[in-house]
Design an enzyme around this catalytic site. Sequence first.
Site, PDB file in Angstrom:
ATOM      1  N   HIS A  78       4.258 -10.067  60.967  1.00  7.06           N
ATOM      2  CA  HIS A  78       3.916 -10.874  62.153  1.00  7.06           C
ATOM      3  C   HIS A  78       2.401 -10.915  62.369  1.00  7.06           C
ATOM      4  O   HIS A  78       1.860 -11.910  62.840  1.00  7.06           O
ATOM      5  CB  HIS A  78       4.572 -10.284  63.408  1.00  7.06           C
ATOM      6  CG  HIS A  78       6.020 -10.672  63.569  1.00  7.06           C
ATOM      7  ND1 HIS A  78       6.431 -11.981  63.703  1.00  7.06           N
ATOM      8  CD2 HIS A  78       7.144  -9.922  63.633  1.00  7.06           C
ATOM      9  CE1 HIS A  78       7.751 -12.013  63.836  1.00  7.06           C
ATOM     10  NE2 HIS A  78       8.215 -10.779  63.786  1.00  7.06           N
ATOM     11  N   HIS A  98       8.312  -5.723  58.356  1.00  5.61           N
ATOM     12  CA  HIS A  98       8.672  -6.920  59.125  1.00  5.61           C
ATOM     13  C   HIS A  98       7.654  -7.134  60.257  1.00  5.61           C
ATOM     14  O   HIS A  98       7.149  -8.242  60.443  1.00  5.61           O
ATOM     15  CB  HIS A  98      10.092  -6.773  59.691  1.00  5.61           C
ATOM     16  CG  HIS A  98      10.546  -7.942  60.514  1.00  5.61           C
ATOM     17  ND1 HIS A  98      11.491  -8.837  60.078  1.00  5.61           N
ATOM     18  CD2 HIS A  98      10.183  -8.372  61.747  1.00  5.61           C
ATOM     19  CE1 HIS A  98      11.679  -9.761  61.010  1.00  5.61           C
ATOM     20  NE2 HIS A  98      10.907  -9.506  62.033  1.00  5.61           N
ATOM     21  N   GLU A  99       7.362  -6.058  61.001  1.00  7.54           N
ATOM     22  CA  GLU A  99       6.432  -6.192  62.139  1.00  7.54           C
ATOM     23  C   GLU A  99       5.021  -6.492  61.655  1.00  7.54           C
ATOM     24  O   GLU A  99       4.310  -7.301  62.251  1.00  7.54           O
ATOM     25  CB  GLU A  99       6.442  -4.931  63.006  1.00  7.54           C
ATOM     26  CG  GLU A  99       7.785  -4.613  63.655  1.00  7.54           C
ATOM     27  CD  GLU A  99       8.447  -5.780  64.352  1.00  7.54           C
ATOM     28  OE1 GLU A  99       7.740  -6.680  64.845  1.00  7.54           O
ATOM     29  OE2 GLU A  99       9.687  -5.824  64.378  1.00  7.54           O
ATOM     30  N   CYS A 157      15.364 -11.969  63.495  1.00  5.49           N
ATOM     31  CA  CYS A 157      14.130 -11.735  64.248  1.00  5.49           C
ATOM     32  C   CYS A 157      14.281 -12.339  65.639  1.00  5.49           C
ATOM     33  O   CYS A 157      14.806 -13.451  65.765  1.00  5.49           O
ATOM     34  CB  CYS A 157      12.968 -12.395  63.505  1.00  5.49           C
ATOM     35  SG  CYS A 157      11.392 -12.243  64.329  1.00  5.49           S
TER      36      CYS A 157
END
Lengths: 186, 167
Positions: B144, B140-141, B98
């Site tokens: 966040h 993954h995004e 990342c």
Amino acid sequence: MTQQPEILHYAVSVVGKDRPGIVAGVTEGLFNLGCNIADSSCTMLAGEFAMILIVSLKSPFSKTRLIDELKPVCAKMGMTLGVRTLHQDEVARQESDGEICMISVYGADQPGIVYRVTRELAACNVNITDLNTKLIGTPEEPVYVMMLEVALPEGQNAEGVEQLLADLKSELKVEIGVRVVTPVAF
Amino acid sequence: MPVQPILRYPHPVLKKLCHEVKQIDTSIHDLVHDLVDTMHEGPGSVGVAASQIGVTLRVCVVDVSKNRHGKENNHGLLCMINPEITSRSGVATMREGCMSVPDYTGDVERATEISLQFCEPDGTKREIIASGFEAVAIQHEMDHLDGILFLDRVTSIKTGLFRRKNY
């Protein structure tokens, strides 16, 4: 201009019969000395616990002081201690541009599996970055499992490595698989 | 639109829960542009979330079409406002890194197929089914947006060569 103190590095290994409190005991000693643990790998192999740590300290310091602090701690727990001073050029890690692969090798236990596989890899400049082996199965039918993480040289790919090991796979009658695990950055 | 610097852990914003976007106005359009430009700037980057550029809103962009893992199976550039995953199936492990946690990678398990809904920057509601690498990138995004880093999901501590080069 004030001069930055030199950073010294040591490789510390501690091995001995596993029991609770080994990591706490060793790292307490390191903490008391003001050591940084820069990189470490600790694992249990059979009933042995093995620690390898790269520690760093500001100069002035000496290997003797490190040993003086850790030896009594290790002796109390029945652990063997090893300390090696690292030179500055040993500390920087070599970074590879090639693919990172996981190679799995498993099959009926027999002498020479590790040697034969790693000899082929070494001949092609494939760099082993991590390796672990385990004997599983039953006493009548022992099975050997080896997992390797490797960095391929530029121009080499997973299929190439699989081909490279194909002859060995049929000769040793073991399964050999190669898969790419090169990290993906998000 | 300017490329924004990517925040790195331990910046506190990266661990914050992002807020839902209540109204899509020009500030949201600007944010989406910044995210797209920042994604295109990052070497090989396939996604950026708002919190990575310091904005705690539920907005992220993903584009895996130029990545070797995603070029065969993707929805092109996805600009997602208030994205929600409605179903997930399958599990696969991929070694992730990342931009907000540089020089460290780890194996993470993710769903291989996800259904999700989100708002486009023009306000249109959209539903898609993403799979494979694109599904991993979206998860993954979206993590966040909940203040979750891949470090919170690592299943194996075996890391590769991409840790810091100098101690």
